[in-house]
Design a protein around this motif. Sequence first.
Motif, mmCIF file in Angstrom:
data_model
loop_
_atom_site.group_PDB
_atom_site.id
_atom_site.type_symbol
_atom_site.label_atom_id
_atom_site.label_comp_id
_atom_site.label_asym_id
_atom_site.label_seq_id
_atom_site.Cartn_x
_atom_site.Cartn_y
_atom_site.Cartn_z
ATOM 1 N N VAL A 297 0.663 -1.181 -0.148
ATOM 2 C CA VAL A 297 -0.163 -0.048 0.023
ATOM 3 C C VAL A 297 1.095 1.275 -0.012
ATOM 4 O O VAL A 297 2.107 1.237 0.726
ATOM 5 N N LYS A 298 0.608 2.335 -0.884
ATOM 6 C CA LYS A 298 1.374 3.454 -0.736
ATOM 7 C C LYS A 298 1.538 4.144 0.459
ATOM 8 O O LYS A 298 0.536 3.804 1.426
ATOM 9 N N GLY A 299 2.725 4.696 0.565
ATOM 10 C CA GLY A 299 3.159 5.285 1.772
ATOM 11 C C GLY A 299 2.200 6.140 2.724
ATOM 12 O O GLY A 299 1.774 5.925 3.743
ATOM 13 N N SER A 300 1.502 7.195 1.953
ATOM 14 C CA SER A 300 0.412 7.978 2.464
ATOM 15 C C SER A 300 -0.651 7.298 2.822
ATOM 16 O O SER A 300 -1.402 7.662 3.759
ATOM 17 N N VAL A 301 -1.098 6.482 2.001
ATOM 18 C CA VAL A 301 -2.457 5.576 2.017
ATOM 19 C C VAL A 301 -2.079 4.767 3.296
ATOM 20 O O VAL A 301 -2.943 4.760 4.275
ATOM 21 N N LEU A 302 -1.056 4.462 3.543
ATOM 22 C CA LEU A 302 -0.634 3.285 4.604
ATOM 23 C C LEU A 302 -0.495 3.979 5.904
ATOM 24 O O LEU A 302 -1.197 3.595 6.945
ATOM 25 N N THR A 303 -0.039 5.264 6.190
ATOM 26 C CA THR A 303 -0.034 6.035 7.038
ATOM 27 C C THR A 303 -1.309 6.137 7.615
ATOM 28 O O THR A 303 -1.695 6.511 8.858
ATOM 29 N N ASP A 304 -2.175 6.719 6.645
ATOM 30 C CA ASP A 304 -3.745 6.887 6.967
ATOM 31 C C ASP A 304 -4.446 5.543 7.640
ATOM 32 O O ASP A 304 -5.042 5.940 8.968
ATOM 33 N N LEU A 305 -4.368 4.669 7.143
ATOM 34 C CA LEU A 305 -4.495 3.252 7.610
ATOM 35 C C LEU A 305 -4.070 3.053 8.887
ATOM 36 O O LEU A 305 -4.825 2.585 9.875
ATOM 37 N N GLU A 306 -2.792 3.312 9.288
ATOM 38 C CA GLU A 306 -2.238 3.064 10.722
ATOM 39 C C GLU A 306 -2.890 4.017 11.699
ATOM 40 O O GLU A 306 -3.029 3.475 12.793
ATOM 41 N N ASN A 307 -3.160 5.186 11.154
ATOM 42 C CA ASN A 307 -3.744 5.928 12.337
ATOM 43 C C ASN A 307 -5.278 5.917 12.343
ATOM 44 O O ASN A 307 -5.707 6.270 13.388
ATOM 45 N N ASN A 308 -5.915 5.467 11.415
ATOM 46 C CA ASN A 308 -7.168 5.473 11.422
ATOM 47 C C ASN A 308 -7.815 3.946 10.707
ATOM 48 O O ASN A 308 -8.135 4.158 9.606
ATOM 49 N N PRO A 309 -7.473 2.996 11.179
ATOM 50 C CA PRO A 309 -7.702 1.563 10.791
ATOM 51 C C PRO A 309 -9.050 1.234 10.555
ATOM 52 O O PRO A 309 -9.478 0.021 9.831
ATOM 53 N N LEU A 310 -10.152 2.006 11.426
ATOM 54 C CA LEU A 310 -11.399 1.440 11.368
ATOM 55 C C LEU A 310 -12.231 2.473 10.580
ATOM 56 O O LEU A 310 -12.178 3.568 10.615
ATOM 57 N N MET A 311 -13.600 1.977 10.468
ATOM 58 C CA MET A 311 -14.894 2.822 9.979
ATOM 59 C C MET A 311 -15.907 2.073 10.654
ATOM 60 O O MET A 311 -16.096 1.068 10.610
ATOM 61 N N PRO A 312 -16.890 3.204 11.013
ATOM 62 C CA PRO A 312 -18.124 2.539 11.532
ATOM 63 C C PRO A 312 -19.016 1.943 10.579
ATOM 64 O O PRO A 312 -19.163 2.256 9.555
ATOM 65 N N ILE A 319 -24.559 3.375 14.638
ATOM 66 C CA ILE A 319 -23.224 2.526 14.607
ATOM 67 C C ILE A 319 -23.579 1.098 14.888
ATOM 68 O O ILE A 319 -24.077 0.869 16.046
ATOM 69 N N ASN A 320 -23.243 0.172 14.145
ATOM 70 C CA ASN A 320 -23.364 -1.342 14.376
ATOM 71 C C ASN A 320 -22.096 -1.954 14.418
ATOM 72 O O ASN A 320 -21.697 -2.594 13.017
ATOM 73 N N GLY A 321 -21.159 -1.697 15.184
ATOM 74 C CA GLY A 321 -19.954 -2.350 14.978
ATOM 75 C C GLY A 321 -19.123 -1.475 14.197
ATOM 76 O O GLY A 321 -19.307 -0.370 13.693
ATOM 77 N N THR A 322 -18.014 -2.169 13.871
ATOM 78 C CA THR A 322 -16.916 -1.273 12.795
ATOM 79 C C THR A 322 -16.389 -2.364 11.520
ATOM 80 O O THR A 322 -16.646 -3.636 11.725
ATOM 81 N N ARG A 323 -15.944 -1.661 10.758
ATOM 82 C CA ARG A 323 -15.316 -2.403 9.489
ATOM 83 C C ARG A 323 -13.808 -1.971 9.368
ATOM 84 O O ARG A 323 -13.518 -0.693 9.719
ATOM 85 N N ALA A 324 -12.945 -2.849 8.890
ATOM 86 C CA ALA A 324 -11.610 -2.376 8.685
ATOM 87 C C ALA A 324 -11.626 -1.528 7.536
ATOM 88 O O ALA A 324 -11.844 -2.074 6.397
ATOM 89 N N ARG A 325 -10.846 -0.538 7.254
ATOM 90 C CA ARG A 325 -10.871 0.438 6.275
ATOM 91 C C ARG A 325 -10.106 -0.061 5.159
ATOM 92 O O ARG A 325 -10.249 0.315 3.861
ATOM 93 N N SER A 326 -8.965 -1.134 5.585
ATOM 94 C CA SER A 326 -8.280 -1.757 4.499
ATOM 95 C C SER A 326 -8.943 -2.580 3.492
ATOM 96 O O SER A 326 -8.654 -2.667 2.576
ATOM 97 N N GLU A 327 -10.188 -3.234 3.845
ATOM 98 C CA GLU A 327 -11.077 -3.794 2.967
ATOM 99 C C GLU A 327 -11.506 -2.803 1.949
ATOM 100 O O GLU A 327 -12.224 -3.511 0.897
ATOM 101 N N PHE A 328 -11.416 -1.669 1.839
ATOM 102 C CA PHE A 328 -12.079 -0.845 0.899
ATOM 103 C C PHE A 328 -10.926 0.193 0.103
ATOM 104 O O PHE A 328 -11.330 0.941 -0.249
ATOM 105 N N ILE A 329 -9.871 -0.356 0.100
ATOM 106 C CA ILE A 329 -8.783 0.427 -0.736
ATOM 107 C C ILE A 329 -9.103 -0.195 -2.185
ATOM 108 O O ILE A 329 -9.681 -1.176 -2.508
ATOM 109 N N HIS A 330 -8.474 0.762 -3.109
ATOM 110 C CA HIS A 330 -8.215 0.452 -4.711
ATOM 111 C C HIS A 330 -7.131 0.264 -4.920
ATOM 112 O O HIS A 330 -6.078 0.165 -4.375
ATOM 113 N N SER A 331 -7.294 -0.294 -6.218
ATOM 114 C CA SER A 331 -5.895 -0.700 -7.183
ATOM 115 C C SER A 331 -5.188 0.572 -6.998
ATOM 116 O O SER A 331 -3.668 0.367 -7.139
ATOM 117 N N SER A 332 -5.544 1.660 -7.208
ATOM 118 C CA SER A 332 -4.620 2.978 -7.163
ATOM 119 C C SER A 332 -3.997 3.330 -5.930
ATOM 120 O O SER A 332 -3.141 3.851 -5.883
#
Length: 740
Positions: A297-312, A319-332
């Motif tokens: 994962v690109k550096g800036s995207v990875l830094t964002d995921l490390e600081n904010n790994p979840l989404m409601p 809010i009914n639990g959370t999801r991992a934001r890593s599951e919604f990355i794109h090929s770009s």
Amino acid sequence: MLRNVYLTCLLTLIFGSAAWAQSGSIKGRVLDKTTNEPLPFASVIAVMNGQQMGGAQTDFDGNFTIKPLGAGTYSVKATFVGYTTTEVTGVLVSVDKITFADVKMGKGAVDITAVEVTAYKVPLIDKGNPAVQTTITQEEIKAIPTRDVRSVAATAAGVFQRDEGDDLNVRGSRADATDYYIDGVKVRGSSQLPQSAIEQVTVITGGVPAQYGDATGGIISITTRGPSKKFTGGIELATSELTDKFGYNLASGNISGPIYMKKDKDGNKTPVVGFFLGVEGEWIKDPDPSAIGSKRVKGSVLTDLENNPLMPNMVNGTINGTRARSEFIHSSDIETMKYKPNTRSGEYKVSGNIDFQPANNINIKVGGSYDYHDYREYTYTYSLFNYKNYSRHITNDYRGYLRFTQRFNTEGKDGAKSILKNVYYSLQFDYSKAFELVQSEQHKDRLFDYGYWGRFNTLRRPVFAGNELLGYLPYLTVFTPSGNNHNTAAYTNQYLSFFDENYAAHVNEYYETGNTSQFTNTAYYSNPFVIRAGGGLINGQRAGTVYSMWYNTGRTIDGYNYIDRDQYRASAMFSADIKNHAISLGFEYEQRVDRQFNIAPSGLWTFMNNYANFYLNEANPEAGSYVINDTIYHPNTYTNTTGQVGFYENVRKTLGLSNTDYVDVFNYDPSNFSLSMFSPDELGTSGLTLYYGYDYKGNRQKTLSPSATFDNFFKKDANGVYQRNIAVLPANLSCRLYSG
């Protein structure tokens, strides 16, 4: 390294068209000619115009497949221990077609064809030597595009190596069936040496001589360079920093010469004491680059995921639990890199010897080698989101030897010839050590830092039925992240922020004033297990996977272990010739002492949380009652009836609490805990440790430790605790006589 890269590029250009064009394959079985039984693990290669184009190894049923192969006529050659090498010629391969070609092998001695040898220091095949062997000389080693000893040996016929630096399979045998020797010292651990220190490598693939014992595969015997009559030396420097992304750097040097010389009767100086010393250092950004690159994962995207790994996870605006934001990355969001990040490697190799010849017929040699290797182990499942957390491996391998050789003059004073000729004996004593340490690069031996994400202070309130106390229930968890594992603590931080965006400020206010009224939506963080259920992480729980393919950001390794192996050897050999026959007698003594200690440190926090109050019965009505201000209370009771003292008792002793006090483990810093708080059975039965030659706390035991006996394994100490000491494994002792 540059030579390796250029060679790879050249081969890619030459054979790349064949790889991309239409191709065929050869498929068949290797069978015993007499019984028609399949031969498993035979080595099979396909040769065209004298060049090996592909190879394979047969399975348990003797099947093999070689592909892709360009169209043409091939020879299929198979080798197997105890069988004559067999070649099937004229195998026609067509495009988009499987050509079937079975190979039937007959038992018997290996046929050796004449070989024309040029520019060799030693003959390729020694006359009268029953062994099937190949000798690779110093000049050839310099020309081979590798510095790995195993890869050098892999150039010999009958030796298979899957990839650069991998273990060897000699004629279908397992990798651990091949023994390595360096200057007669049986190798345990690394066999790496400075390239400039290697005189020759001899690969024995069949007819193993008696002095090598019961090796069931092959023998790789490495001889290092000795002293020279004149001072010689050299320095080699290489780097690829300016030409590629792999960051290869090399510094190598060697020096050899006499230490003391004396004049003979003719006035010529003769060396009496000489030396050789070779050193080499390699520093590589990626020691095993992929031909297709590595994705991350690109550096800036990875830094964002490390600081904010979840989404409601929103359901009807709630809010009914959370999801991992890593599951919604794109090929770009993904980039392909030529090198694998964070796989740097540094290796330092030293080899040297001193040769002393006090008399013409006596030689004394002292030598040894040392190899230090520090590298990060590439893990594919970590590579996309979590490459920063590869495990760190450190190996230390060293060996030393003393060899004494004496030759005898078999001519009488009157010139009479003795029946015995070329009589000599040799004595050698050697010691080897191989030590390997695996750990987190960040936490090293601070075991309780591995699974610690922060302080979870869970507040509890009493629960009454009328005016009688029934017990206590948690109602609020106050979380303070640790700086040790920022990316892991981010899961809990973000989860809490979904229900209280000012949660961190409210935590500070609580510790300043003791006020809790500022916290909102406390039902979502009433205790650590509610936080875990919602997607946060509590101490001891590691980050999960993304679509069960890659581990998510912030996942720490859960392993700290070291392996310690010692070897003591003494060997003696006597040899003499009787007419045209050679006889030899030998003796070998070998003792190995193995030790190992493994622990899964993240799991310590889960264990501590589960057992900290295991024997505590709060507000126990069976223990009586007392009344304060018209309220009925029941005392806490300590219910351990096993008689063994363990973590429950020791943690309270350390914290200055009684056995009837409640302990909130997650509310304490890692510095408050140690392995000595646990009993051996607690760590062993929970599957957190594996050890021998060390005690359960990782302390090294003596080779003949009086406490590590079979009987003592079942004895208790003064506190009723089984010590479970396990002796070194194996304390192996072997003696062997041989003749030939």
